[in-house]
Design a protein around this motif. Structure first.
Motif, PDB file in Angstrom:
ATOM      1  N   ALA A 152       0.828  -1.211   0.000  1.00  0.00           N
ATOM      2  CA  ALA A 152       0.000   0.000   0.000  1.00  0.00           C
ATOM      3  C   ALA A 152       0.863   1.263   0.000  1.00  0.00           C
ATOM      4  O   ALA A 152       0.568   2.229  -0.707  1.00  0.00           O
ATOM      5  N   PRO A 194       3.416   0.972  -3.926  1.00  0.00           N
ATOM      6  CA  PRO A 194       2.917  -0.032  -4.887  1.00  0.00           C
ATOM      7  C   PRO A 194       3.908  -0.278  -6.020  1.00  0.00           C
ATOM      8  O   PRO A 194       4.611   0.633  -6.459  1.00  0.00           O
ATOM      9  N   ASN A 204      -2.661  -6.373   1.860  1.00  0.00           N
ATOM     10  CA  ASN A 204      -1.549  -5.452   2.098  1.00  0.00           C
ATOM     11  C   ASN A 204      -1.496  -5.110   3.578  1.00  0.00           C
ATOM     12  O   ASN A 204      -2.246  -5.677   4.386  1.00  0.00           O
ATOM     13  N   VAL A 258      -2.375  -2.441   5.261  1.00  0.00           N
ATOM     14  CA  VAL A 258      -3.289  -1.447   5.817  1.00  0.00           C
ATOM     15  C   VAL A 258      -4.151  -1.991   6.949  1.00  0.00           C
ATOM     16  O   VAL A 258      -4.318  -1.341   7.995  1.00  0.00           O
TER      17      VAL A 258
END
Length: 333
Positions: free
Chosen positions: A229, A232, A255, A257
């Motif tokens: 994230a 990328p 990811n 997050v």
């Protein structure tokens, strides 16, 4: 073949800018004092005042020239303005367009520009805008890797491209000792850039557990599970730790997050939470589950057997390379 300095430095040995803050003033000054090219790592956010302090602190530790690396994938305009005003010797650029305007601005400030590239096409663009040297990064390199070609297939192609224009070519990726240094020279490089070897030094700001793992582990993997994230499309080479082995097949739609917080660090003076898969390597301030964090390393990490002073790394590279050239090459003629 011989060992010559580049860009006004005594030796053509570059200590790569180690993120997020692993190559701090102490490491950079130690490399500079030994005659190498030490590179600070610019933060990935705009903080020109902090950056001035970082540069000025380094200047209190060495009267030799040094530089700083900037990742162009992150906000950087104010930071670069501060870097040029502070007149460091070298501005190393990575992962973004090195424009002619930027090169011209740097030259007006008396700063040399050295982009790191991972392809012949990137090298061609860099030559066209008037850079002062080019670092050629092979896929063997640790950390974020921009290209897919191995160093020893890419390096001579870039050397041929540069031709007679006088731009030094610096080899990066999997070089940790004099054998790699001499091999790169034989393919036309005029210098080498080392990252993992300088992480494993007394002066690096890496956490002792990270340094220990660089000595203990021998295998790496090219992956993209970390920092999807935040950055990328930026694959990386990491140690094959037990944590990585457990998660190497992480689903492409996952990811960092929504992952749990596994630790905390103070990075360039800012307190940060570290989530699983964040891609943040542990520095000296890091607490938490360090062995579940990213551990960037190049393919030749198995050749690193001990933690050394950075100045000794430079000295050993030069002396062993000189001996190797004398014994292996001059005796063969």
């Amino acid at each position: 073949m011989g060992l010559k300095g580049i860009l006004g430095f005594e030796y053509g040995i570059v200590q790569a800018p180690l993120g997020p803050d692993i190559s701090g003033p102490e490491l950079v000054a130690a490399v500079a004092n030994a005659g190498g090219i030490g590179l600070l790592r610019c933060p990935d956010w705009e903080c020109p005042d902090y950056l001035r302090e970082l540069i000025r602190k380094t200047k209190t530790l060495t009267d030799k020239p040094f530089g700083i690396g900037v990742v162009l994938a992150f906000p950087h305009e104010l930071n670069i303005k501060a870097i040029l005003e502070e007149k460091v010797a070298v501005l190393q650029l990575y992962w973004g367009e090195c424009s002619k305007e930027l090169v011209d601005d740097a030259h007006r400030a008396g700063v040399k520009v050295v982009p790191q590239v991972g392809s012949v096409e990137e090298a061609r663009k860099a030559v066209a805008v008037g850079v002062d040297a080019i670092i050629v990064q092979g896929n063997e390199a640790g950390g974020h890797v921009i290209g897919k070609d191995a160093l020893f297939s890419l390096l001579p192609r870039v050397v041929d491209l540069v031709g007679e224009c006088g731009i030094p070519v610096i080899a990066a990726g999997g070089i940790v000792d004099a054998r790699g240094y001499v091999a790169a020279l034989s393919l036309g490089a005029q210098g080498v850039s080392l990252g993992t070897r300088f992480v494993a030094t007394h002066e690096s700001y890496a956490h002792p557990i990270y340094k220990r793992m660089l000595v203990e582990y021998e295998k790496t993997e090219y992956t993209d599970i970390f920092g999807r994230a935040r950055w990328p499309g930026a694959p990386q080479r990491v140690l094959e730790t037990p944590f990585f082995d457990d998660w190497r097949s992480l689903s492409a739609d996952e990811n960092e997050v929504n992952q749990p917080i596994i630790g905390r660090s103070t990075i360039h003076g800012v307190e940060k939470e570290i989530r699983r898969f964040a891609g943040t390597v542990p520095n000296m301030t890091t607490t938490g589950d360090l062995e579940s964090m990213a551990m960037y390393a190049g393919q030749s990490v198995g050749l690193i057997k001990e933690i050394l002073p950075a100045g000794e790394v430079v000295k050993n590279l030069v002396e062993a390379a000189q001996l190797l050239i004398l014994q292996k090459f001059k005796n063969a003629t």
